[in-house]
Scaffold this motif. Structure first.
Motif, PDB file in Angstrom:
ATOM      1  N   ASN A 149      14.750  -5.311  30.175  1.00 35.75           N
ATOM      2  CA  ASN A 149      14.911  -4.894  28.855  1.00 35.75           C
ATOM      3  C   ASN A 149      14.675  -3.330  28.763  1.00 35.75           C
ATOM      4  O   ASN A 149      13.953  -2.650  27.864  1.00 35.75           O
ATOM      5  CB  ASN A 149      13.978  -5.411  27.750  1.00 35.75           C
ATOM      6  N   LEU A 150      15.064  -2.756  29.811  1.00 39.43           N
ATOM      7  CA  LEU A 150      14.758  -1.100  29.937  1.00 39.43           C
ATOM      8  C   LEU A 150      16.054  -0.345  30.073  1.00 39.43           C
ATOM      9  O   LEU A 150      16.860  -0.907  30.725  1.00 39.43           O
ATOM     10  CB  LEU A 150      13.674  -1.022  31.216  1.00 39.43           C
ATOM     11  N   TYR A 151      16.297   0.570  29.343  1.00 41.59           N
ATOM     12  CA  TYR A 151      17.246   1.536  29.310  1.00 41.59           C
ATOM     13  C   TYR A 151      16.977   2.593  30.341  1.00 41.59           C
ATOM     14  O   TYR A 151      16.168   3.131  30.026  1.00 41.59           O
ATOM     15  CB  TYR A 151      17.802   2.064  27.999  1.00 41.59           C
ATOM     16  N   ILE A 152      17.883   2.910  31.153  1.00 43.43           N
ATOM     17  CA  ILE A 152      17.673   3.848  32.314  1.00 43.43           C
ATOM     18  C   ILE A 152      19.132   4.706  32.165  1.00 43.43           C
ATOM     19  O   ILE A 152      20.160   4.261  31.848  1.00 43.43           O
ATOM     20  CB  ILE A 152      17.456   3.438  33.568  1.00 43.43           C
ATOM     21  N   GLY A 153      19.121   6.016  32.653  1.00 44.12           N
ATOM     22  CA  GLY A 153      20.196   6.699  32.904  1.00 44.12           C
ATOM     23  C   GLY A 153      20.913   6.753  34.123  1.00 44.12           C
ATOM     24  O   GLY A 153      20.309   6.168  35.042  1.00 44.12           O
ATOM     25  N   GLU A 154      22.000   7.500  34.296  1.00 44.14           N
ATOM     26  CA  GLU A 154      22.840   7.472  35.454  1.00 44.14           C
ATOM     27  C   GLU A 154      22.030   8.139  36.584  1.00 44.14           C
ATOM     28  O   GLU A 154      21.964   7.418  37.609  1.00 44.14           O
ATOM     29  CB  GLU A 154      24.007   8.659  35.107  1.00 44.14           C
ATOM     30  N   ARG A 155      21.333   9.061  36.454  1.00 37.24           N
ATOM     31  CA  ARG A 155      20.561   9.832  37.503  1.00 37.24           C
ATOM     32  C   ARG A 155      19.479   8.917  38.035  1.00 37.24           C
ATOM     33  O   ARG A 155      19.162   8.763  39.108  1.00 37.24           O
ATOM     34  CB  ARG A 155      19.910  10.999  36.929  1.00 37.24           C
ATOM     35  N   THR A 156      18.637   8.173  37.147  1.00 40.20           N
ATOM     36  CA  THR A 156      17.479   7.098  37.559  1.00 40.20           C
ATOM     37  C   THR A 156      18.218   5.996  38.471  1.00 40.20           C
ATOM     38  O   THR A 156      17.780   5.755  39.444  1.00 40.20           O
ATOM     39  CB  THR A 156      17.035   6.479  36.448  1.00 40.20           C
ATOM     40  N   ALA A 157      19.411   5.573  38.098  1.00 40.04           N
ATOM     41  CA  ALA A 157      20.097   4.575  38.690  1.00 40.04           C
ATOM     42  C   ALA A 157      20.528   4.834  40.045  1.00 40.04           C
ATOM     43  O   ALA A 157      20.401   4.342  41.214  1.00 40.04           O
ATOM     44  CB  ALA A 157      21.275   3.960  37.743  1.00 40.04           C
ATOM     45  N   GLU A 158      20.990   6.196  40.139  1.00 37.89           N
ATOM     46  CA  GLU A 158      21.417   6.699  41.554  1.00 37.89           C
ATOM     47  C   GLU A 158      20.227   6.780  42.359  1.00 37.89           C
ATOM     48  O   GLU A 158      20.229   6.362  43.519  1.00 37.89           O
ATOM     49  CB  GLU A 158      22.170   8.207  41.488  1.00 37.89           C
ATOM     50  N   ASN A 159      19.255   7.216  41.823  1.00 29.95           N
ATOM     51  CA  ASN A 159      18.015   7.307  42.465  1.00 29.95           C
ATOM     52  C   ASN A 159      17.273   6.018  43.178  1.00 29.95           C
ATOM     53  O   ASN A 159      17.121   5.693  44.371  1.00 29.95           O
ATOM     54  CB  ASN A 159      16.725   7.987  41.679  1.00 29.95           C
ATOM     55  N   ILE A 160      17.598   4.920  42.353  1.00 29.57           N
ATOM     56  CA  ILE A 160      17.009   3.621  42.747  1.00 29.57           C
ATOM     57  C   ILE A 160      17.872   3.334  43.830  1.00 29.57           C
ATOM     58  O   ILE A 160      17.613   2.574  44.886  1.00 29.57           O
ATOM     59  CB  ILE A 160      17.367   2.603  41.596  1.00 29.57           C
ATOM     60  N   LYS A 161      19.322   3.472  43.742  1.00 31.17           N
ATOM     61  CA  LYS A 161      20.402   2.909  44.774  1.00 31.17           C
ATOM     62  C   LYS A 161      19.851   3.758  46.153  1.00 31.17           C
ATOM     63  O   LYS A 161      19.857   3.038  47.307  1.00 31.17           O
ATOM     64  CB  LYS A 161      21.690   3.303  44.190  1.00 31.17           C
ATOM     65  N   ILE A 162      19.565   4.802  46.086  1.00 34.70           N
ATOM     66  CA  ILE A 162      19.242   5.647  47.322  1.00 34.70           C
ATOM     67  C   ILE A 162      18.068   5.463  47.934  1.00 34.70           C
ATOM     68  O   ILE A 162      18.050   4.897  49.089  1.00 34.70           O
ATOM     69  CB  ILE A 162      19.268   7.146  47.039  1.00 34.70           C
ATOM     70  N   ILE A 182      10.018   0.031  43.854  1.00 35.04           N
ATOM     71  CA  ILE A 182      10.035   1.436  43.445  1.00 35.04           C
ATOM     72  C   ILE A 182       9.514   1.465  41.721  1.00 35.04           C
ATOM     73  O   ILE A 182       9.989   0.364  41.071  1.00 35.04           O
ATOM     74  CB  ILE A 182      11.576   2.097  43.282  1.00 35.04           C
ATOM     75  N   ARG A 183       8.975   2.539  41.371  1.00 37.76           N
ATOM     76  CA  ARG A 183       8.506   2.560  39.996  1.00 37.76           C
ATOM     77  C   ARG A 183       9.775   3.113  39.044  1.00 37.76           C
ATOM     78  O   ARG A 183       9.917   4.221  39.371  1.00 37.76           O
ATOM     79  CB  ARG A 183       7.143   3.062  39.860  1.00 37.76           C
ATOM     80  N   VAL A 184      10.027   2.441  38.176  1.00 43.38           N
ATOM     81  CA  VAL A 184      11.394   2.914  37.114  1.00 43.38           C
ATOM     82  C   VAL A 184      10.737   2.990  35.898  1.00 43.38           C
ATOM     83  O   VAL A 184      10.120   2.282  35.141  1.00 43.38           O
ATOM     84  CB  VAL A 184      12.447   1.869  37.212  1.00 43.38           C
TER      85      VAL A 184
END
Length: 343
Positions: free
Chosen positions: A206-219, A233-235
């Motif tokens: 139930n958390l909304y994140i942006g493109e940059r955060t998602a890219e960081n998680i992927k990396i 990782i803490r998001v």
């Protein structure tokens, strides 16, 4: 024509890997000199005019954080030009930055394009480079450039398979004798992984994140296989009730988030292998499959793909820069350029 040749002695010929996520510029004799995100930040004034505030890394910092009168635009979408004017401005900015001056000497430019883009889209790339100040433009297909950059001897009569997972598209190519025998381009790549992570975090936490955060998680923790030691990782983001909160996300979660796009890429690779002429298939069994592009950096992707297609799969030495290295090598070899650009 003679004047052009004379000018060519003074101009810095350039190769541009115009990617959905990053634009990499190399100059003849100097190698790669610019590696920045393909993002342009534009400020609109009250009269409807706009001016460029920033390009590249500085503009990327602004994504998702701009006030109303500023817009951070990604002019390339799915490997092709989505915003003609912005692309032209971005190319002009990179040409000027590479030449370190507003020069009257116009460079020759080689630009990488995804395989299978239409004639209209090819023309758009050429025209935007010419209006940005290029003297002559050559287009080279990405799978070909990725193969050259990964060290594959493309002009030999041997079959090699290269899979280039970029930001907007995944390019699969079978090279032999300086050309692409088979090629396929699908619009499933890094951006799709990011979107899948955004959806997964929203549905499960139930958390909304942006493109940059998602890219960081992927990396940071992206993986295609189960890891021996799970990465975490803490998001930070915004939850359903509008409050800001922090969750802990593990690499297993990311693995299930990007499962579907990975399956699509694997099935596209299988389709290309199924259509391959038998003689080339024999070469590929020996040479295996080479992964390039930013997507190749996802942990365990070579093992994941190898288990599915039952062939040896290896990641190129510097997957992120393979296409750029390829274009930069082509820049120094006129013969190779004529061979692979068909011009």
């Amino acid at each position: 024509m003679i004047f052009d040749k004379f000018i060519g002695l003074f101009s810095n010929d350039m190769a541009i890997d115009l990617g959905t996520a990053n634009t990499i510029v190399s100059v003849k004799g100097k190698g790669i000199i610019i590696n920045e995100p393909s993002v342009v930040a534009v400020q609109h004034d009250r009269y409807g005019r706009d001016k460029i505030l920033a390009v590249g890394q500085e503009a990327k910092q602004m994504i998702g954080k701009t006030p109303l009168n500023i817009q951070a635009v990604r002019p390339m979408k799915d490997g092709v030009i989505a915003d003609f004017e912005m692309t032209e401005r971005m190319i002009r900015y990179f040409i000027e930055k590479a030449h370190q001056r507003k020069s009257f000497i116009r460079p020759r430019i080689i630009i990488c394009i995804p395989h299978g883009i239409t004639q209209v889209e090819r023309k758009a790339v050429k025209e935007s480079a010419i209006s940005a100040g290029a003297r002559e433009v050559f287009l080279v297909e990405e799978p070909m450039a990725a193969a050259i950059g990964a060290g594959i001897p493309v002009s030999n009569p041997d079959g090699y398979v290269v899979v280039d997972i970029g930001g907007g598209t995944t390019e699969i190519g079978v090279t032999s004798l300086g050309g692409l025998v088979l090629s396929k381009s699908i619009k499933v790549a890094g951006d799709k992984f990011d979107k899948s992570i955004i959806d997964y975090v929203r549905q499960n936490y139930n958390l909304y994140i942006g493109e940059r955060t998602a890219e960081n998680i992927k990396i940071e923790i992206g993986t295609a296989i189960k890891l021996d030691k799970e990465l975490k990782i803490r998001v930070k983001g915004r939850d359903n009730s509008g409050l800001l909160s922090t969750i802990e996300l593990g690499s297993e979660g990311v693995r299930s988030a990007i499962k579907e796009p990975l399956k699509e890429i694997c099935s596209a690779v299988r389709n290309v292998l199924e259509d391959m002429p038998p003689d080339l298939a024999g070469d590929v069994v020996d040479n295996g499959v080479i992964l390039t592009g930013g997507g190749a950096l996802i942990r365990g992707l070579d093992k994941y793909l190898g288990d599915i297609i039952k062939l040896p799969v290896k990641v190129a030495d510097e997957p992120l820069l393979a296409v750029a290295y390829g274009t930069s090598l082509v820049l120094n070899e006129e013969k190779l350029l004529r061979l692979i650009s068909n011009e």
